[in-house]
Design a protein around this motif. Structure first.
Motif, mmCIF file in Angstrom:
data_model
loop_
_atom_site.group_PDB
_atom_site.id
_atom_site.type_symbol
_atom_site.label_atom_id
_atom_site.label_comp_id
_atom_site.label_asym_id
_atom_site.label_seq_id
_atom_site.Cartn_x
_atom_site.Cartn_y
_atom_site.Cartn_z
ATOM 1 N N LYS A 1 0.850 -1.189 0.000
ATOM 2 C CA LYS A 1 0.000 0.000 0.000
ATOM 3 C C LYS A 1 0.883 1.235 0.000
ATOM 4 N N GLY A 2 0.869 1.955 -1.139
ATOM 5 C CA GLY A 2 1.686 3.158 -1.215
ATOM 6 C C GLY A 2 3.148 2.838 -0.997
ATOM 7 N N LYS A 3 3.769 3.507 -0.015
ATOM 8 C CA LYS A 3 5.183 3.324 0.279
ATOM 9 C C LYS A 3 5.404 2.432 1.499
ATOM 10 N N SER A 4 4.540 1.429 1.668
ATOM 11 C CA SER A 4 4.705 0.524 2.815
ATOM 12 C C SER A 4 4.102 -0.835 2.511
ATOM 13 N N LEU A 5 4.518 -1.807 3.323
ATOM 14 C CA LEU A 5 3.972 -3.164 3.252
ATOM 15 C C LEU A 5 3.157 -3.402 4.516
ATOM 16 N N LEU A 6 1.873 -3.761 4.370
ATOM 17 C CA LEU A 6 1.007 -4.040 5.507
ATOM 18 C C LEU A 6 0.852 -5.545 5.668
ATOM 19 N N VAL A 7 1.216 -6.054 6.832
ATOM 20 C CA VAL A 7 1.108 -7.485 7.133
ATOM 21 C C VAL A 7 0.119 -7.658 8.289
ATOM 22 N N THR A 8 -0.814 -8.588 8.138
ATOM 23 C CA THR A 8 -1.809 -8.845 9.176
ATOM 24 C C THR A 8 -1.729 -10.301 9.600
ATOM 25 N N VAL A 9 -1.542 -10.541 10.909
ATOM 26 C CA VAL A 9 -1.528 -11.888 11.486
ATOM 27 C C VAL A 9 -2.362 -11.853 12.762
ATOM 28 N N ASN A 10 -2.576 -13.054 13.379
ATOM 29 C CA ASN A 10 -3.503 -13.083 14.518
ATOM 30 C C ASN A 10 -2.900 -13.593 15.826
ATOM 31 N N SER A 11 -1.574 -13.484 15.990
ATOM 32 C CA SER A 11 -0.988 -13.871 17.275
ATOM 33 C C SER A 11 0.375 -13.215 17.440
ATOM 34 N N VAL A 12 0.827 -13.156 18.689
ATOM 35 C CA VAL A 12 2.150 -12.601 18.998
ATOM 36 C C VAL A 12 3.236 -13.406 18.304
ATOM 37 N N ALA A 13 3.126 -14.744 18.366
ATOM 38 C CA ALA A 13 4.162 -15.604 17.795
ATOM 39 C C ALA A 13 4.266 -15.423 16.287
ATOM 40 N N ARG A 14 3.124 -15.314 15.609
ATOM 41 C CA ARG A 14 3.164 -15.148 14.150
ATOM 42 C C ARG A 14 3.706 -13.773 13.770
ATOM 43 N N ALA A 15 3.412 -12.769 14.594
ATOM 44 C CA ALA A 15 3.961 -11.434 14.320
ATOM 45 C C ALA A 15 5.487 -11.464 14.376
ATOM 46 N N ALA A 16 6.022 -12.140 15.392
ATOM 47 C CA ALA A 16 7.486 -12.228 15.512
ATOM 48 C C ALA A 16 8.077 -13.010 14.337
ATOM 49 N N LYS A 17 7.401 -14.081 13.935
ATOM 50 C CA LYS A 17 7.926 -14.914 12.858
ATOM 51 C C LYS A 17 7.897 -14.190 11.521
ATOM 52 N N VAL A 18 6.793 -13.484 11.227
ATOM 53 C CA VAL A 18 6.710 -12.812 9.933
ATOM 54 C C VAL A 18 7.679 -11.629 9.882
ATOM 55 N N GLU A 19 7.942 -10.985 11.023
ATOM 56 C CA GLU A 19 8.930 -9.905 11.031
ATOM 57 C C GLU A 19 10.312 -10.462 10.712
ATOM 58 N N ALA A 20 10.633 -11.629 11.271
ATOM 59 C CA ALA A 20 11.932 -12.252 10.981
ATOM 60 C C ALA A 20 12.030 -12.640 9.502
ATOM 61 N N LEU A 21 10.930 -13.166 8.941
ATOM 62 C CA LEU A 21 10.919 -13.542 7.528
ATOM 63 C C LEU A 21 11.159 -12.331 6.630
ATOM 64 N N MET A 22 10.498 -11.199 6.963
ATOM 65 C CA MET A 22 10.631 -10.011 6.130
ATOM 66 C C MET A 22 12.029 -9.402 6.256
ATOM 67 N N THR A 23 12.589 -9.433 7.450
ATOM 68 C CA THR A 23 13.949 -8.920 7.631
ATOM 69 C C THR A 23 14.946 -9.716 6.790
ATOM 70 N N LYS A 24 14.750 -11.047 6.779
ATOM 71 C CA LYS A 24 15.648 -11.901 6.001
ATOM 72 C C LYS A 24 15.433 -11.711 4.497
ATOM 73 N N ALA A 25 14.164 -11.557 4.061
ATOM 74 C CA ALA A 25 13.865 -11.498 2.628
ATOM 75 C C ALA A 25 14.161 -10.130 2.023
ATOM 76 N N ALA A 26 13.832 -9.061 2.756
ATOM 77 C CA ALA A 26 13.937 -7.720 2.172
ATOM 78 C C ALA A 26 15.136 -6.931 2.689
ATOM 79 N N GLY A 27 15.729 -7.381 3.770
ATOM 80 C CA GLY A 27 16.901 -6.688 4.309
ATOM 81 C C GLY A 27 16.614 -5.230 4.613
ATOM 82 N N GLU A 28 17.494 -4.335 4.105
ATOM 83 C CA GLU A 28 17.370 -2.907 4.412
ATOM 84 C C GLU A 28 16.357 -2.199 3.521
#
Length: 456
Positions: free
Chosen positions: A314-341
């Motif tokens: 969306k525009g100049k950002s990526l919006l990610v929606t999940v339904n638990s604390v654990a999935r939020a942490a996991k998807v953040e790690a995935l995005m850091t690894k995939a997209a880097g800086e």
């Protein structure tokens, strides 16, 4: 649910117990014995929850004080003190004043134990079929007016079934048992009768008569906590995590475009493209939750697996929606690894289920909107339920130990669990305020699982 049995011995004929009560009240020994029996039914719960009679009445409201007293009263009519029984004594001394129907009614109450019954074939205002879950008797059709207007298929009730000359009717004291009340009742009966868990729950008339207060206690020990502390629904996902919605917004770094981020997302395993700007985070179906799950499972199921979240540019950002604390942490790690800086650290918004419901609220019809005809609305609802339950047949269900219904039904023990699960689904649907949901026919699910012969 308020359920009151019609106090009838013959349909349309009201029983009069006033003379019997007067007889009991005039003799101190019998009055004290009645009070003692009623206390056996009520005191364990009153002491446990530190309540008196008035507080009990205030908590439960009508008609429960009378129904609970009736449980003790009906038990008292069957008690023997040495060779003495109050019904025998009353009929001997004062039976000449009673009608033949009343004499039959008192004798039936004296000789008939309470038991737990499963309800089926309900004809509101007329009759229903009851299956004895403890005594092992064959199902019987019972004439009943008021209770059949509120009872639904697969409800469980504790009551006495009184056999007359040509029909069966219910006694006046009827308690509708929830699933947890049934479990507590069975535990109480096993304890009172020193039965092992593997022993079949088939009790004799004498055993049922001797355990009557256990029925009232089991009902009270589940009804009172609900009245004092109304339960809130709990929700979990297929990992067994509590539901807590997380919206993670990853801003783009300077100079990064949507095309750059899209290329990163396309390289992540289990991110399924649904369009140029949208991905579904999908994993293969699981046979059971990763940890013990409780509550209502909210995860969506697709043919290829379980949906863990969604991603949208969306525009100049990526919006990610999940339904638990654990999935939020996991998807953040995935995005850091995939997209880097290419992506900055996310800004996270967290919402509970209750907050989500409050934000969405009921959709109000706009002026000029055409109202959907009831038959169309019903068809839409039933089509949605068909789709939902077809997916559920292949999805892990917490009540089945994390197995899908199709998996669980393959074993004898699993088949019994699936039967109880189907009954619970059908029973809850029948009680729903929405008529379209209440009228939904679960027959196809029983047939799909090969259990149609068990659906009376």
């Amino acid at each position: 649910m308020v359920v009151a049995a019609t106090p009838l011995w013959r349909m349309g004929v009201r029983n009069d117990i006033s003379d019997l009560l007067g007889f009991i009240g005039r003799e101190d020994v019998w009055r004290d014995r009645l009070q003692d029996v009623v206390a056996e039914h009520l005191m364990p719960a009153l002491e446990e929850f530190d309540l008196d009679d008035d507080e009990l009445s205030e908590l439960l409201g009508e008609p429960w004080p009378g129904v609970l007293w009736g449980c003790g009263f009906e038990d008292f009519l069957g008690r023997r003190y040495g060779e003495e029984n109050i019904v025998d004594l009353y009929l001997k001394r004062r039976g000449w004043k009673e009608t033949a129907l009343n004499r039959e009614y008192f004798a039936a109450l004296r000789d008939t134990p309470v038991s737990l019954y499963e309800v089926s074939n309900v004809k509101p205002g007329v009759s229903m079929v009851l299956q004895d879950l403890l005594g092992g008797a064959e199902p019987v059709s019972v004439l009943e007016q008021s209770a059949t207007r509120s009872l639904k298929k697969w409800d469980r009730i504790a009551v006495r079934i009184l056999a007359g000359r040509d029909l069966h009717v219910l006694s006046g004291a009827l308690l509708a048992f929830s699933e947890d009340a049934v479990e507590l009742l069975f535990d109480g009966l096993r304890g009172a009768l020193k039965l092992k868990k593997r022993d079949a729950m088939r009790l004799t008339t004498d055993q049922l008569q001797g355990c009557t207060p256990v029925f009232t206690s089991a009902w009270l020990f589940t009804a009172l906590p609900r009245a004092m502390f109304p339960p809130q629904p709990t929700f979990c996902n297929s990992d067994g995590d509590d539901i807590m919605f997380h919206d993670l917004r990853f801003p783009f770094a300077a100079g990064v475009t949507q095309k750059d981020v899209a290329a990163c997302l396309d390289g992540v395993r289990n991110f399924l493209p649904e369009g140029p700007r949208f991905w579904t985070w999908l994993v293969p179906p699981r046979t059971r939750p990763r940890k013990k799950a409780s509550g209502i499972m909210l995860d969506s199921q697709m043919a290829d697996g379980t949906v863990l979240g969604s991603l949208e540019l969306k525009g100049k950002s990526l919006l990610v929606t999940v339904n638990s604390v654990a999935r939020a942490a996991k998807v953040e790690a995935l995005m850091t690894k995939a997209a880097g800086e290419r992506l900055k650290r996310p800004m996270t918004t967290i919402r509970t289920v209750e907050q989500m419901m409050a934000e969405e609220g009921p959709e109000q019809p706009r002026e000029g909107d055409d109202e959907v005809p009831p038959q169309i609305a019903r068809q839409i609802t039933h089509d949605y339920l068909d789709k939902h339950y077809r997916e559920t047949l292949d999805a892990p269900v917490p009540a089945l130990g994390g197995k899908s219904p199709r998996q669980a039904v393959r074993s004898e023990s699993g088949r019994e669990e699936v039967l109880q699960w189907l009954k619970l689904l059908e029973n809850r649907s029948a009680k729903h305020d929405d008529a379209a949901i209440g009228e939904y026919d679960f027959g196809w699910m029983w047939a799909e699982l090969g259990l149609q012969d068990h659906r009376k």
